[in-house]
Design a protein around this motif. Structure first.
Motif, PDB file in Angstrom:
ATOM      1  N   TYR A   7      15.423 -15.009  49.847  1.00  0.00           N
ATOM      2  CA  TYR A   7      15.965 -13.918  49.047  1.00  0.00           C
ATOM      3  C   TYR A   7      15.856 -14.290  47.572  1.00  0.00           C
ATOM      4  CZ  TYR A   7      19.230 -10.582  47.055  1.00  0.00           C
ATOM      5  OH  TYR A   7      19.803  -9.607  46.297  1.00  0.00           O
ATOM      6  N   CYS A   8      15.196 -13.448  46.789  1.00  0.00           N
ATOM      7  CA  CYS A   8      15.083 -13.645  45.347  1.00  0.00           C
ATOM      8  C   CYS A   8      16.231 -12.892  44.681  1.00  0.00           C
ATOM      9  CB  CYS A   8      13.741 -13.139  44.832  1.00  0.00           C
ATOM     10  SG  CYS A   8      13.561 -13.343  43.046  1.00  0.00           S
ATOM     11  N   THR A   9      17.158 -13.636  44.084  1.00  0.00           N
ATOM     12  CA  THR A   9      18.335 -13.006  43.478  1.00  0.00           C
ATOM     13  C   THR A   9      17.984 -12.229  42.218  1.00  0.00           C
ATOM     14  OG1 THR A   9      18.863 -15.014  42.231  1.00  0.00           O
ATOM     15  CG2 THR A   9      19.901 -14.754  44.393  1.00  0.00           C
ATOM     16  N   ASP A  10      16.914 -12.619  41.537  1.00  0.00           N
ATOM     17  CA  ASP A  10      16.524 -11.943  40.294  1.00  0.00           C
ATOM     18  C   ASP A  10      15.858 -10.595  40.547  1.00  0.00           C
ATOM     19  OD1 ASP A  10      17.131 -14.064  38.166  1.00  0.00           O
ATOM     20  OD2 ASP A  10      15.977 -15.172  39.656  1.00  0.00           O
ATOM     21  N   LYS A  11      15.062 -10.504  41.601  1.00  0.00           N
ATOM     22  CA  LYS A  11      14.337  -9.272  41.925  1.00  0.00           C
ATOM     23  C   LYS A  11      15.023  -8.459  43.021  1.00  0.00           C
ATOM     24  CE  LYS A  11      10.675 -10.205  39.362  1.00  0.00           C
ATOM     25  NZ  LYS A  11      10.062  -9.362  38.377  1.00  0.00           N
ATOM     26  N   ASP A  12      16.066  -9.028  43.654  1.00  0.00           N
ATOM     27  CA  ASP A  12      16.798  -8.364  44.739  1.00  0.00           C
ATOM     28  C   ASP A  12      15.852  -7.985  45.881  1.00  0.00           C
ATOM     29  OD1 ASP A  12      19.130  -7.457  45.978  1.00  0.00           O
ATOM     30  OD2 ASP A  12      18.825  -5.413  45.246  1.00  0.00           O
ATOM     31  N   LYS A  13      14.950  -8.930  46.246  1.00  0.00           N
ATOM     32  CA  LYS A  13      13.968  -8.698  47.302  1.00  0.00           C
ATOM     33  C   LYS A  13      13.846  -9.932  48.179  1.00  0.00           C
ATOM     34  CE  LYS A  13      10.967  -5.517  44.821  1.00  0.00           C
ATOM     35  NZ  LYS A  13       9.623  -5.248  44.361  1.00  0.00           N
ATOM     36  N   HIS A  53       9.806 -20.696  38.231  1.00  0.00           N
ATOM     37  CA  HIS A  53       9.471 -19.814  37.106  1.00  0.00           C
ATOM     38  C   HIS A  53      10.668 -18.966  36.666  1.00  0.00           C
ATOM     39  CE1 HIS A  53       5.362 -21.028  37.543  1.00  0.00           C
ATOM     40  NE2 HIS A  53       5.310 -20.591  38.782  1.00  0.00           N
ATOM     41  N   GLY A  54      11.846 -19.569  36.646  1.00  0.00           N
ATOM     42  CA  GLY A  54      13.045 -18.882  36.185  1.00  0.00           C
ATOM     43  C   GLY A  54      13.684 -17.953  37.205  1.00  0.00           C
ATOM     44  N   MET A  55      13.144 -17.910  38.423  1.00  0.00           N
ATOM     45  CA  MET A  55      13.725 -17.065  39.475  1.00  0.00           C
ATOM     46  C   MET A  55      14.401 -17.940  40.521  1.00  0.00           C
ATOM     47  SD  MET A  55      10.995 -14.017  40.036  1.00  0.00           S
ATOM     48  CE  MET A  55       9.525 -15.007  40.129  1.00  0.00           C
ATOM     49  N   GLU A  56      15.506 -17.438  41.056  1.00  0.00           N
ATOM     50  CA  GLU A  56      16.267 -18.180  42.054  1.00  0.00           C
ATOM     51  C   GLU A  56      15.989 -17.626  43.445  1.00  0.00           C
ATOM     52  OE1 GLU A  56      20.705 -19.714  42.035  1.00  0.00           O
ATOM     53  OE2 GLU A  56      20.614 -17.568  42.473  1.00  0.00           O
ATOM     54  N   PHE A  57      15.779 -18.544  44.400  1.00  0.00           N
ATOM     55  CA  PHE A  57      15.529 -18.173  45.783  1.00  0.00           C
ATOM     56  C   PHE A  57      16.582 -18.806  46.676  1.00  0.00           C
ATOM     57  CE2 PHE A  57      11.468 -17.830  43.670  1.00  0.00           C
ATOM     58  CZ  PHE A  57      10.981 -16.643  44.160  1.00  0.00           C
ATOM     59  N   ILE A  58      17.077 -18.031  47.644  1.00  0.00           N
ATOM     60  CA  ILE A  58      18.113 -18.501  48.557  1.00  0.00           C
ATOM     61  C   ILE A  58      17.624 -18.337  49.987  1.00  0.00           C
ATOM     62  CG2 ILE A  58      20.463 -18.091  49.421  1.00  0.00           C
ATOM     63  CD1 ILE A  58      21.179 -17.053  46.651  1.00  0.00           C
ATOM     64  N   TYR A  59      17.891 -19.372  50.804  1.00  0.00           N
ATOM     65  CA  TYR A  59      17.604 -19.321  52.227  1.00  0.00           C
ATOM     66  C   TYR A  59      18.887 -19.639  52.980  1.00  0.00           C
ATOM     67  CZ  TYR A  59      15.919 -20.722  56.832  1.00  0.00           C
ATOM     68  OH  TYR A  59      15.742 -20.850  58.180  1.00  0.00           O
ATOM     69  N   ASP A  60      19.367 -18.694  53.763  1.00  0.00           N
ATOM     70  CA  ASP A  60      20.563 -18.867  54.578  1.00  0.00           C
ATOM     71  C   ASP A  60      20.114 -19.008  56.033  1.00  0.00           C
ATOM     72  OD1 ASP A  60      22.951 -18.724  55.954  1.00  0.00           O
ATOM     73  OD2 ASP A  60      23.764 -17.103  54.735  1.00  0.00           O
ATOM     74  N   LYS A  61      20.287 -20.201  56.584  1.00  0.00           N
ATOM     75  CA  LYS A  61      19.837 -20.469  57.955  1.00  0.00           C
ATOM     76  C   LYS A  61      20.570 -19.618  58.983  1.00  0.00           C
ATOM     77  CE  LYS A  61      17.865 -24.830  58.662  1.00  0.00           C
ATOM     78  NZ  LYS A  61      18.010 -26.179  59.212  1.00  0.00           N
ATOM     79  N   THR A  62      21.769 -19.159  58.689  1.00  0.00           N
ATOM     80  CA  THR A  62      22.535 -18.369  59.655  1.00  0.00           C
ATOM     81  C   THR A  62      22.015 -16.929  59.751  1.00  0.00           C
ATOM     82  OG1 THR A  62      24.202 -17.727  58.010  1.00  0.00           O
ATOM     83  CG2 THR A  62      24.614 -19.733  59.284  1.00  0.00           C
ATOM     84  N   LYS A  63      21.255 -16.478  58.748  1.00  0.00           N
ATOM     85  CA  LYS A  63      20.754 -15.093  58.743  1.00  0.00           C
ATOM     86  C   LYS A  63      19.320 -14.966  59.241  1.00  0.00           C
ATOM     87  CE  LYS A  63      23.832 -13.436  55.179  1.00  0.00           C
ATOM     88  NZ  LYS A  63      23.955 -12.751  53.922  1.00  0.00           N
ATOM     89  N   ASN A  64      18.675 -16.096  59.562  1.00  0.00           N
ATOM     90  CA  ASN A  64      17.280 -16.048  60.033  1.00  0.00           C
ATOM     91  C   ASN A  64      17.190 -16.322  61.484  1.00  0.00           C
ATOM     92  OD1 ASN A  64      15.570 -15.155  58.123  1.00  0.00           O
ATOM     93  ND2 ASN A  64      14.724 -17.129  57.598  1.00  0.00           N
TER      94      ASN A  64
END
Length: 64
Positions: A7-13, A53-64
């Motif tokens: 999940y990219c928090t900056d682009k909401d995608k 490149h200034g964007m934050e990415f999140i991976y939640d193992k419980t949601k995959n």
């Protein structure tokens, strides 16, 4: 290669990535298309966070 959604928090995608290396505290992924490498670090149990490149990415193992 296992496919996950980051999940990219900056682009909401969500973007598709493949896991290259996974350890207890770190996951190295490759975002597709383009094969862009992103290193994620354990923030709290089952939640990994990385920056590229200034964007934050999140991976939640419980949601995959």
């Amino acid at each position: 290669m296992e496919e996950i959604s980051l999940y990219c928090t900056d682009k909401d995608k969500y973007v598709t990535a493949g896991i290259v290396v996974e350890s207890q505290n770190k996951i190295v992924t490759v975002i597709k298309p383009g094969d862009i490498r992103v290193e994620l670090k354990l923030l709290k149990p089952n939640v990994f966070v990385g920056n590229l490149h200034g964007m934050e990415f999140i991976y939640d193992k419980t949601k995959n």
